[in-house]
Design a protein around this motif. Structure first.
Motif, PDB file in Angstrom:
ATOM      1  N   ARG A   1       0.871  -1.188   0.201  1.00 57.23           N
ATOM      2  CA  ARG A   1      -0.108   0.005  -0.091  1.00 57.23           C
ATOM      3  C   ARG A   1       0.808   1.275  -0.055  1.00 57.23           C
ATOM      4  N   TRP A   2       0.846   2.065  -0.798  1.00 58.92           N
ATOM      5  CA  TRP A   2       1.071   3.621  -0.818  1.00 58.92           C
ATOM      6  C   TRP A   2       0.100   4.401  -1.351  1.00 58.92           C
ATOM      7  N   SER A   3       0.502   5.569  -1.430  1.00 61.84           N
ATOM      8  CA  SER A   3      -0.400   6.742  -1.633  1.00 61.84           C
ATOM      9  C   SER A   3       0.035   7.523  -3.002  1.00 61.84           C
TER      10      SER A   3
ATOM     11  N   ARG B   1       0.005   9.618  -6.702  1.00 59.91           N
ATOM     12  CA  ARG B   1      -0.584  10.865  -7.430  1.00 59.91           C
ATOM     13  C   ARG B   1      -0.635  10.457  -8.962  1.00 59.91           C
TER      14      ARG B   1
ATOM     15  N   TRP C   1      -3.642  16.824  -9.462  1.00 60.90           N
ATOM     16  CA  TRP C   1      -3.556  15.424  -9.727  1.00 60.90           C
ATOM     17  C   TRP C   1      -4.773  14.444  -9.303  1.00 60.90           C
TER      18      TRP C   1
ATOM     19  N   HIS D   1      -5.667   7.471  -2.117  1.00 62.26           N
ATOM     20  CA  HIS D   1      -4.803   8.559  -1.406  1.00 62.26           C
ATOM     21  C   HIS D   1      -5.601   9.456  -0.763  1.00 62.26           C
ATOM     22  N   GLN D   2      -5.406   9.461   0.467  1.00 63.76           N
ATOM     23  CA  GLN D   2      -6.040  10.312   1.285  1.00 63.76           C
ATOM     24  C   GLN D   2      -5.702  11.852   1.344  1.00 63.76           C
TER      25      GLN D   2
ATOM     26  N   GLY E   1      -5.991  18.178   2.400  1.00 61.15           N
ATOM     27  CA  GLY E   1      -6.053  19.219   1.714  1.00 61.15           C
ATOM     28  C   GLY E   1      -7.358  19.461   0.897  1.00 61.15           C
TER      29      GLY E   1
HETATM   30  C1  LIG Z   1      -5.180  12.224   6.768  1.00 64.39           C
HETATM   31  C2  LIG Z   1      -4.166  12.166   5.743  1.00 64.39           C
HETATM   32  C3  LIG Z   1      -4.213  13.260   4.871  1.00 64.39           C
HETATM   33  C4  LIG Z   1      -3.355  13.650   3.910  1.00 64.39           C
HETATM   34  N1  LIG Z   1      -3.281  14.751   3.157  1.00 64.39           N
HETATM   35  C5  LIG Z   1      -2.643  14.903   1.925  1.00 64.39           C
HETATM   36  C6  LIG Z   1      -2.834  15.774   0.986  1.00 64.39           C
HETATM   37  O1  LIG Z   1      -3.747  16.557   1.289  1.00 64.39           O
HETATM   38  N2  LIG Z   1      -2.267  15.617  -0.178  1.00 64.39           N
HETATM   39  C7  LIG Z   1      -1.524  14.619  -0.503  1.00 64.39           C
HETATM   40  O2  LIG Z   1      -1.006  14.673  -1.676  1.00 64.39           O
HETATM   41  N3  LIG Z   1      -1.265  13.606   0.135  1.00 64.39           N
HETATM   42  C8  LIG Z   1      -1.693  13.703   1.541  1.00 64.39           C
HETATM   43  N4  LIG Z   1      -1.608  12.569   2.363  1.00 64.39           N
HETATM   44  C9  LIG Z   1      -0.622  11.393   1.709  1.00 64.39           C
HETATM   45  C10 LIG Z   1       0.207  11.466   2.535  1.00 64.39           C
HETATM   46  O3  LIG Z   1       1.257  12.385   2.509  1.00 64.39           O
HETATM   47  C11 LIG Z   1       1.045   9.937   2.719  1.00 64.39           C
HETATM   48  O4  LIG Z   1       0.132   9.089   3.142  1.00 64.39           O
HETATM   49  C12 LIG Z   1       2.454  10.020   3.397  1.00 64.39           C
HETATM   50  O5  LIG Z   1       3.312  10.911   3.057  1.00 64.39           O
HETATM   51  C13 LIG Z   1       2.918   8.453   3.614  1.00 64.39           C
HETATM   52  O6  LIG Z   1       3.101   7.976   2.164  1.00 64.39           O
HETATM   53  P1  LIG Z   1       2.460   6.641   2.120  1.00 64.39           P
HETATM   54  O7  LIG Z   1       0.862   6.692   2.030  1.00 64.39           O
HETATM   55  O8  LIG Z   1       2.671   6.561   0.375  1.00 64.39           O
HETATM   56  O9  LIG Z   1       3.050   5.674   2.711  1.00 64.39           O
HETATM   57  C14 LIG Z   1      -2.651  12.481   3.415  1.00 64.39           C
HETATM   58  C15 LIG Z   1      -2.552  11.370   4.160  1.00 64.39           C
HETATM   59  C16 LIG Z   1      -3.437  11.177   5.316  1.00 64.39           C
HETATM   60  C17 LIG Z   1      -3.334   9.728   6.115  1.00 64.39           C
END
Ligand SMILES: Cc1cc2nc3c(=O)[nH]c(=O)nc-3n(C[C@H](O)[C@H](O)[C@H](O)COP(=O)(O)O)c2cc1C
Length: 201
Positions: free
Chosen positions: A18-20, A22, A80, A129-130, A133
């Motif tokens: 799992r990762w986040s 864009r 994105w 991707h949470q 913002g």
């Molecule tokens: C509650 C929450 C808010 C976040 N807000 C943003 C955001 O507004 N924009 C964004 O690009 N990433 C956002 N993120 C993603 C985080 O930056 C990301 O989960 C963190 O850097 C760890 O990376 P990974 O999820 O790839 O392991 C958010 C994540 C969480 C859980």
């Protein structure tokens, strides 16, 4: 794109994978898959089994709804997220339905529900991707969210895309090494600040 977590200790592959991202594909998420993702959220644990969460969801096949939800995101995220086929906002109920007393774990439980959804998504080759913002006041207004409910976080759901499609700055972040604090920073025993003894090998 795969970006497995460089963990210090073994974990299940779903957690590693799992990762986040864009960069997302524009491929739609089938409705039966969407149902399963929210079914996973449904089975998250919650204080008193209150299930104090609700999800507003906008899919690309309803362009007006998708554009409306996109407009609640900050500009950085709109850049994105506009291509991602599914947008959602997680909302928490602030008081227990039965007693009306404040539910101090409502946000915690809502986060757990999104974690369940994200895990189910990973198991199916999708990514979540949470986003903090976004403008909760705008979300309340545009989606007629009733009082007593608070929008907590927005998120997108989709299949992975090509990082080359991102603007340069975002592409760099997409490819940067993944980092985390060490366990000794946040797993404590005895008193605050003392790393738990089981962390030492
Ligand atoms: C509650 C929450 C808010 C976040 N807000 C943003 C955001 O507004 N924009 C964004 O690009 N990433 C956002 N993120 C993603 C985080 O930056 C990301 O989960 C963190 O850097 C760890 O990376 P990974 O999820 O790839 O392991 C958010 C994540 C969480 C859980």
């Amino acid at each position: 794109m795969q970006r497995p977590a460089p963990t210090d200790h073994p974990v299940h592959e779903i957690i590693r994978e799992r990762w986040s991202p864009r960069a997302f594909s524009e491929k739609p998420v089938p409705t039966e898959v969407l149902r399963s993702l929210f079914e996973a959220a449904r089975w998250a644990p919650s204080s008193s089994n209150e299930q104090p969460w609700a999800f507003l969801v906008a899919t690309k096949d309803d362009q007006a709804s998708h554009a409306k939800m996109l407009s609640t995101l900050v500009e950085f995220n709109q850049v994105w997220a506009r291509y991602v086929p599914v947008l959602s906002i997680a909302v928490s109920e602030l008081a227990f339905a039965r007693s009306g007393k404040p539910n101090r774990n409502a946000f915690y439980d809502t986060g757990a529900a999104v974690a369940y959804l994200s895990t189910e998504a990973t198991a199916r080759g999708l990514f979540v991707h949470q986003m903090a913002g976004f403008d909760p006041h705008k979300a309340i207004e545009l989606f007629s969210i009733p009082s007593g409910w608070e929008p907590i976080a927005a998120f997108v759901i989709g299949y992975p895309g090509d990082p080359q499609s991102l603007p340069e700055k975002l592409r760099e972040r997409e490819l940067a090494p993944r980092t985390r604090k060490p366990l000794s920073d946040f797993v404590m025993s005895g008193s605050w600040g003392q790393p738990a003894p089981f962390l030492k090998s």
